[in-house]
Structure formats: C-alpha cells, structure tokens
Motif scaffolding. Structure first.
Motif, PDB file in Angstrom:
ATOM      1  N   GLN A  35      42.929  88.347  40.268  1.00 44.61           N
ATOM      2  CA  GLN A  35      42.675  86.735  39.515  1.00 44.61           C
ATOM      3  C   GLN A  35      41.427  86.364  39.625  1.00 44.61           C
ATOM      4  O   GLN A  35      41.812  84.930  39.963  1.00 44.61           O
ATOM      5  N   VAL A  37      38.721  85.180  37.300  1.00 45.73           N
ATOM      6  CA  VAL A  37      38.535  83.578  36.310  1.00 45.73           C
ATOM      7  C   VAL A  37      38.167  84.474  35.220  1.00 45.73           C
ATOM      8  O   VAL A  37      37.239  84.257  35.566  1.00 45.73           O
ATOM      9  N   SER A  58      33.954  84.353  37.543  1.00 45.76           N
ATOM     10  CA  SER A  58      34.657  84.351  38.836  1.00 45.76           C
ATOM     11  C   SER A  58      35.754  84.460  39.879  1.00 45.76           C
ATOM     12  O   SER A  58      36.398  84.835  39.541  1.00 45.76           O
ATOM     13  N   GLY A  59      35.677  83.329  40.367  1.00 41.96           N
ATOM     14  CA  GLY A  59      36.113  83.427  41.786  1.00 41.96           C
ATOM     15  C   GLY A  59      36.474  81.767  41.806  1.00 41.96           C
ATOM     16  O   GLY A  59      36.031  81.059  41.395  1.00 41.96           O
ATOM     17  N   ARG A  60      38.030  81.044  42.456  1.00 45.79           N
ATOM     18  CA  ARG A  60      38.288  79.864  42.691  1.00 45.79           C
ATOM     19  C   ARG A  60      37.169  79.543  43.990  1.00 45.79           C
ATOM     20  O   ARG A  60      36.495  77.773  43.572  1.00 45.79           O
ATOM     21  N   SER A  61      36.452  80.145  44.964  1.00 51.83           N
ATOM     22  CA  SER A  61      36.150  79.992  46.328  1.00 51.83           C
ATOM     23  C   SER A  61      35.213  81.176  46.800  1.00 51.83           C
ATOM     24  O   SER A  61      35.231  82.206  46.331  1.00 51.83           O
ATOM     25  N   GLN A  64      37.405  83.705  48.265  1.00 51.44           N
ATOM     26  CA  GLN A  64      37.796  85.111  46.703  1.00 51.44           C
ATOM     27  C   GLN A  64      36.966  85.500  46.663  1.00 51.44           C
ATOM     28  O   GLN A  64      36.988  87.098  46.015  1.00 51.44           O
ATOM     29  N   ARG A 108      31.302  81.705  42.311  1.00 50.93           N
ATOM     30  CA  ARG A 108      31.580  80.721  42.239  1.00 50.93           C
ATOM     31  C   ARG A 108      31.558  80.207  40.613  1.00 50.93           C
ATOM     32  O   ARG A 108      30.261  79.384  40.048  1.00 50.93           O
ATOM     33  N   PRO A 109      32.836  78.979  40.085  1.00 55.51           N
ATOM     34  CA  PRO A 109      32.440  78.934  38.934  1.00 55.51           C
ATOM     35  C   PRO A 109      31.234  77.655  38.928  1.00 55.51           C
ATOM     36  O   PRO A 109      30.692  78.330  37.454  1.00 55.51           O
TER      37      PRO A 109
END
Length: 133
Positions: A35, A37, A58-61, A64, A108-109
């Motif tokens: 998953q 991003v 990207s990962g949300r954290s 991740q 991270r974003p």
C-alpha cells in the motif's frame, strides 16, 4: 564509472544486476501489495547509466517506509538471489534501495515533497508551469 554498481551476492562473471524488467515488475508489485502511496516509475534508460528505472513512493509513516523497504529487499533476495543495498533504514524518513537496474526511493510524504526527486529526474519530459514551450 559508466557501469552499474556490483550487487553483492551476484555470481562472478555474470551481469552485476538481475534482469531490469523483471526486477521493475517485482518492485512495483511489492510496493502495491504494501500500500505504497503515489508510486512513480521513472525510466532512466538513455538518460543515465546508474539504472534502468528509478521508482519513487511514499509510506504514511516511518514504520510503513521501513516495513516496505525490508519486505522489498527480502523479495529481491528470494527472487533474484542478490542482496540489494539499503541506506536510511534506521530513520526511515528516506530509504534508498539500490538493486542495480532499479533504484527505489521510499519517503515519508513531507521528506518526499522537500526533495522532489521526480522533478529533478524528469529532464524536461513534462512541461512545468510558467515556462514557454
């Protein structure tokens, strides 16, 4: 300096990297499964000798990002019998995975926004706002 870096674990006398297309497919599938991003794949063939593809996601954290990087490295090792080089796993704000023909950047974003690698590597493929054609 135009050759690909040697990937540890590759047999001597063979190419330094696994097949680029198969590796690229594995990377994209792994990131989708985990998953990731905003996954972007940038073809580098003819633009740079460092790799055939650069994949940015990207990962949300940080958790991740670290998990995606670890799983991806394990899948590359299992499928291609090579150990990808990983940088940045300890902090997991920006993790680089060098698998030879495919370079993967996981962010991270906020960190991804700051560095904006996609724009740097686009080499004018997409027009940017405000510039004449």
């Amino acid at each position: 300096m135009a050759s690909h870096p040697h990937v540890p674990g590759s047999p001597s006398g063979s190419t330094d990297t696994p097949g680029g297309e198969a590796l690229h497919r594995l990377v994209l599938a792994s990131l989708e499964d985990d998953q990731a991003v905003e996954t972007v794949s940038i073809p580098l063939a003819g633009k740079s000798s460092i790799a055939d593809y650069m994949v940015v996601a990207s990962g949300r954290s940080t958790r991740q990002v670290a998990s995606m990087a670890t799983k991806l490295a394990e899948k590359i090792k299992a499928e291609f019998r090579v150990s990808a080089r990983i940088e940045g796993l300890a902090t997991a704000d920006w993790v680089l995975i060098d698998a030879g023909d495919v370079i993967v950047h996981l962010f991270r974003p906020e960190v991804r926004s700051f560095y904006n690698l996609e724009r740097m590597w686009s080499f004018g493929d997409a027009p940017s706002g405000g510039e004449p054609n």
